[in-house]
Design a protein around this motif. Structure first.
Motif, PDB file in Angstrom:
ATOM      1  N   THR A  14       0.830  -1.206   0.000  1.00 11.33           N
ATOM      2  CA  THR A  14       0.000   0.000   0.000  1.00 11.33           C
ATOM      3  C   THR A  14       0.864   1.255   0.000  1.00 11.33           C
ATOM      4  O   THR A  14       0.610   2.195  -0.754  1.00 11.33           O
ATOM      5  N   ASP A  43     -10.985   7.666  -3.409  1.00 11.50           N
ATOM      6  CA  ASP A  43     -10.988   6.194  -3.386  1.00 11.50           C
ATOM      7  C   ASP A  43      -9.679   5.670  -2.813  1.00 11.50           C
ATOM      8  O   ASP A  43      -9.667   4.737  -2.016  1.00 11.50           O
ATOM      9  N   THR A  49      -9.343   3.546   0.634  1.00  8.77           N
ATOM     10  CA  THR A  49      -8.671   2.245   0.644  1.00  8.77           C
ATOM     11  C   THR A  49      -7.561   2.232   1.686  1.00  8.77           C
ATOM     12  O   THR A  49      -7.424   1.268   2.446  1.00  8.77           O
ATOM     13  N   LEU A  68      -8.206  -6.197  -0.201  1.00  5.77           N
ATOM     14  CA  LEU A  68      -7.564  -4.896   0.004  1.00  5.77           C
ATOM     15  C   LEU A  68      -6.392  -4.707  -0.958  1.00  5.77           C
ATOM     16  O   LEU A  68      -6.191  -3.616  -1.491  1.00  5.77           O
ATOM     17  N   ARG A  88      -7.815  -3.738  -4.236  1.00  6.27           N
ATOM     18  CA  ARG A  88      -8.269  -2.338  -4.207  1.00  6.27           C
ATOM     19  C   ARG A  88      -7.089  -1.371  -4.332  1.00  6.27           C
ATOM     20  O   ARG A  88      -7.178  -0.356  -5.023  1.00  6.27           O
TER      21      ARG A  88
END
Length: 140
Positions: free
Chosen positions: A58, A85, A89, A122, A125
């Protein structure tokens, strides 16, 4: 992970310079720092490894997006929806990792199927956020 935290500190400083989305991206860096701390605090090695991998993935993608936004001269092309978004997330990743970091062996064993599915979701995403910004990054 220490290098990643340093990169987040730098990105947070860079994000402040981005005129339109700087505050949002700066907040995203702060959330990612909390995410990394939660991942490192996990009670179980397996959970800690999963949390760290998701946090690193991430953070790397978010840093690439911040770099892309900071270097673009065409800010109107950046969609508000994509930014929000991405931030949603990042918030979901942080909440999930914080929750996972508190699991003991029994709870982790019972919920491992659900955990694996959520972690995969996740990750997808986060990858979709990268695609939305058309950012190329090395897979972590």
């Amino acid at each position: 992970m220490a290098n990643l935290v340093t990169c987040l500190d730098i990105a947070e400083s860079v994000a402040k310079l981005v005129p339109v989305f700087g505050d949002v991206l700066e907040g995203a860096c702060g959330i990612l720092r909390k995410t990394i701390n939660a991942a490192e605090a996990s009670n179980l090695p397996k959970s800690r490894d999963e949390c760290k991998a998701l946090a690193e993935h991430t953070a790397c993608i978010t840093l690439a997006i911040i770099n892309e936004i900071g270097s673009t001269s065409n800010e109107p092309a950046i969609s508000n929806a994509n930014i929000f978004d991405l931030c949603a997330t990042i918030g979901d990743v942080e909440r999930r990792i914080t929750k996972l970091s508190t699991y003991g062996r029994f709870k982790y064993f019972i919920a491992r199927g659900k955990i694996n599915a959520e972690v995969k979701d996740l990750r997808v995403r986060v990858d979709n956020a990268r695609i939305a910004f058309q950012v190329r990054v090395a897979d972590s």
